[in-house]
Design an enzyme around this catalytic site. Sequence first.
Site, PDB file in Angstrom:
ATOM      1  CG  HIS A 233      -1.989  -0.980   1.262  1.00 19.43           C
ATOM      2  ND1 HIS A 233      -2.956  -1.042   0.284  1.00 19.43           N
ATOM      3  CD2 HIS A 233      -2.289  -1.964   2.143  1.00 19.43           C
ATOM      4  CE1 HIS A 233      -3.806  -2.021   0.565  1.00 19.43           C
ATOM      5  NE2 HIS A 233      -3.417  -2.589   1.674  1.00 19.43           N
ATOM      6  CB  VAL A 234       3.390   2.644  -1.254  1.00 11.03           C
ATOM      7  CG1 VAL A 234       3.727   1.886  -2.529  1.00 11.03           C
ATOM      8  CG2 VAL A 234       4.317   3.836  -1.069  1.00 11.03           C
TER       9      VAL A 234
END
Length: 439
Positions: A233-234
């Site tokens: 998640h980025v």
Amino acid sequence: MVGSSRGLNWLDHRLSLSPRHPLTGSEWLLAECRRPDAQRVSGSVLPGCRRLWRQNVPARVSEVLAVVSVTSTFMLFIHTSHLQSQLALYTNNHIDHGSSSAHRPSYPDTNSLQREVESSVRISSSSNIGGREDVKVRTKHGGFNLEEFRHIDPLTLNNTKNHRKLTMVFNRVPKVGSQSTMELLRTLSYRNGFTFHKDRPQKVENIKLTEREQKRLVQLVDVFRPPSVYVKHVCYINFTTFNVTQPLYVNMVRDPVERVISWYYYVRAPWYFVERKQAFPELPLPSSAWLRKDYETCVMTGDRECRYKEGDERPDFAQLTEFFCGQEKKCTGLNTDFALQRAKENVERNYAVVGVLEDLNTTLTVLEHYVPRFFKGAKAVYWNHVQKLSKVNRNIYKPKVSQAIKDMVRKNFTREIEFYEFCRRRLYMQYAALNLPED
């Protein structure tokens, strides 16, 4: 010797008093040694008791250890057998679906990805030439007229061929089916011969990184031996700013309002915060009032959690465009024009495919043809294996939200929805350009 004689006399006396005790032999004697008055003869433990202790206790401990060892060995055997069966399954499937990956070089040719992509899309686009009259072409697909896109060369819609390194980053957006996509990639890594890497769970999920954190992540991904996949998640990171070869990007999107509602109830599901508490015991449990608050009431009462103001920096990942816009400060802000335009640019330049949760069949088909090195056989694997696992992550605590509430929220998501529609149109253009025969 005096203490020893007194101890033995005491034992003889106890034996004479209880010749018909229900316990026999060493069992009775051991019980007698536990008596308080037996422990204080001559100020020390009786020699007879010490002898019984040496004879019986080590044997009992050895028996317990033997049982534990046998049990552990048995459980290890069961686990090993399971792993062997899984390995055999993956090996057989890999052999059945071709041996090309089994003989791949340690470091693939930088042009191999381009050749594979060109072969895949050109075979697909030519497979239906001359057969248009025999096949009924479905002109409407996801609300788009596919005939408008069939003349497009699929190679112009795929930037996979522009990437020289067989490394792919899936910077997954929450609540877009990313858990299932991640499991799909994990399964395909065995079948298609690439390594799978996933970021570990975080106490606080930071999608925006400092420059130092970005550099550290870029260096981490760069050392992965290709072909490889990294999942986290980025927000999008431009690797070239750190003088590192840019990897291939893929991601998924979903209707922005449906995604926000899904997240709202996801973090309120009992299993979510229980798992978080187990992983991070220091985290406080949410209040019962917060857990019971439904989405419609949250919107209607103007609760801070459900007020979506333009430019807001959201802690709940409500901004879809932020994941594609990048790490710049100006990318953070709900429903802003800057984030929208930069997200579109990055999708066109750096994302091979951005799938759509609402149409997984089209998404998987496009992934198979535009990123075959990683997604070969994805459709069959998903529907036969991964789709069953995805049901585990389904939230049964999510109630139905009225259309009136959704329409009210949509007024504050105009640019987020525009980006979602942009990704949908791009996906259907990629699909139509393949000119695949309709089922």
